[in-house]
Design an enzyme around this catalytic site. Sequence first.
Site, PDB file in Angstrom:
ATOM      1  N   ARG A  51       0.833  -1.199   0.000  1.00 40.36           N
ATOM      2  CA  ARG A  51       0.000   0.000   0.000  1.00 40.36           C
ATOM      3  C   ARG A  51       0.874   1.258   0.000  1.00 40.36           C
ATOM      4  NH1 ARG A  51      -1.832   1.034   4.275  1.00 40.36           N
ATOM      5  NH2 ARG A  51      -0.857  -0.565   5.579  1.00 40.36           N
ATOM      6  N   HIS A  67      -9.458  -3.994  13.486  1.00 39.12           N
ATOM      7  CA  HIS A  67      -8.405  -4.622  12.695  1.00 39.12           C
ATOM      8  C   HIS A  67      -7.844  -5.762  13.530  1.00 39.12           C
ATOM      9  CE1 HIS A  67      -4.345  -4.227  10.392  1.00 39.12           C
ATOM     10  NE2 HIS A  67      -5.157  -5.078   9.799  1.00 39.12           N
ATOM     11  N   ASP A 126      -8.627 -10.838   9.674  1.00 36.24           N
ATOM     12  CA  ASP A 126      -8.124  -9.464   9.579  1.00 36.24           C
ATOM     13  C   ASP A 126      -9.094  -8.350   9.986  1.00 36.24           C
ATOM     14  OD1 ASP A 126      -5.862  -7.858   8.930  1.00 36.24           O
ATOM     15  OD2 ASP A 126      -6.828  -7.271   7.072  1.00 36.24           O
ATOM     16  N   ARG A 173       2.109 -12.347  -0.900  1.00 40.73           N
ATOM     17  CA  ARG A 173       0.788 -12.579  -0.303  1.00 40.73           C
ATOM     18  C   ARG A 173      -0.004 -13.592  -1.111  1.00 40.73           C
ATOM     19  NH1 ARG A 173      -1.246  -9.435   4.130  1.00 40.73           N
ATOM     20  NH2 ARG A 173       0.221  -7.760   4.596  1.00 40.73           N
TER      21      ARG A 173
END
Length: 515
Positions: free
Chosen positions: A47, A209, A246, A311
């Site tokens: 990100r 989160h 998550d 990932r």
Amino acid sequence: MINSLLRSRVHYQLPAEKLVEQTLQRKEGVLSSTGALMINTGRFTGRSPDDKFIVKDRQTESMVHWNRFNNPIQPEYFLKLQKDMLSYLDGKEDIWMRDAFACADNKHRIALRITTETPWSNHFTANMFITPTSLELQTITPEWHVIQAPGFYADPKVHGTKSANFTVVSFTHKTILIGGTGYTGEIKKGVFTVLNYILPLHNNVLPMHCSANVGRAGDTALFFGLSGTGKTTLSSDPERQLIGDDEHGWDDSGTFNFEGGCYAKIINLSAQQEPQIYNAINAGALVENAGCIPGTNQIDYSCKKITENTRVSYPLAFIENAKIPSVSGIPKHIFFLTCDAYGVLPPVSKLSAEQAMYQYINGYTAKVAGTEVGVTEPQITFSACFGAPFLPLHPDFYATMLKEKIEKYKVPVWLINTGWTGGGYGVGNRISLKYTRAIITAVLNGQLNKVIYKRHPVFGMLVPQACPNVPDVLLNPRDTWPEPTAYDRAANKLLQQFTANYLLYRPEEVKVGVY
């Protein structure tokens, strides 16, 4: 809005196998030996939080906590950006569209319409969000639009961005625009940002989160923690059902997953340490930025050639003991995980509601220094509410909600240090995973309810003096240091850093909820 793309061929709601086939035809991916699709997200392999914007208008001006993660952008820039993105996509021969839901609890679920430039990005959204039934698809009305075009680059002078890549959220237009980056995590976290704004304000839901699992007795547990603290590892338990890895919400009826899939790191993955994730990487999974063993199509989990942030995404159903629908009851235990590289925090301690709020606002861990020349000290990391980049509202808002729920439902909160003992990094040793697992098991089984506790002399939380299958000496970190006075100095230094960070969010408080 998307219906204006008259020249493009729209591929709607394709199954994963068709999206894989199209990706292979376009030579944008390869199949691994397990049948998983392997792709490269391009220049961005993570990100870009500094390039995330929220449209500043009447709705958000006084509500959003404007900071480096919530950069303001004016409505006229958003409209220009949206127009130019749609024009760009209209010129493509093919685009991909999918309707999906966020939030497993039907009371709170939000209908998403996601438009992507590539089939593999659409594959990611099929894995990560909740797929409507065929009956639901006949009547679904999208509430939010997500438009992702990695090949579209913004002009900062024209579009008001900082660079060519961007994520822009408009709560008024209920739209997320993502361009200049192929990293799929921007889609996932863009939706999470939206939920972090609308659910607490309009539905009285605490967005979190964290990972979550539930035992046979219906006892839900939440695991908060930043990268490297063991959140995914410790919530993966063959004796308990996985609710999600998550993002979750907590309302007055219980806990629910925001997503329909998992997005796990796979660097150095092994079947022994992470069997659930390892076994999920088969046909239907999407592997990002990983390499293969030379001369084969076998995934090399140790390969860091592209990035360490390798990932995989896959549907939650790929986990054998997943709970579907991923909805459960009020939490019975909350774990805050931290990797304390200074060796100061106990491996387990119990927090009061006030101390939990303090730890939650700080969101502490310590990243161990890497290979950079001259770096010899661990790097302290504070991320408010264990997810600062995704919080549109002030962290105190979420922390206050958490404290109220802890007190209302009398949920015990535990601080778990998965980091160092016997001294800091380079001197002491990493706490063994088997001891951390034993601690979690003891908490969940109620075995720490009747042991003796002592108050930590610096941070004030309660430290158990015994825990099954854990050496007593490990429970009091000061006793593990060769020089107790050196421990005292390190503990007080860490407390000062905690205090300085906490006062950024609650400047009116001098004492930081220690006692």
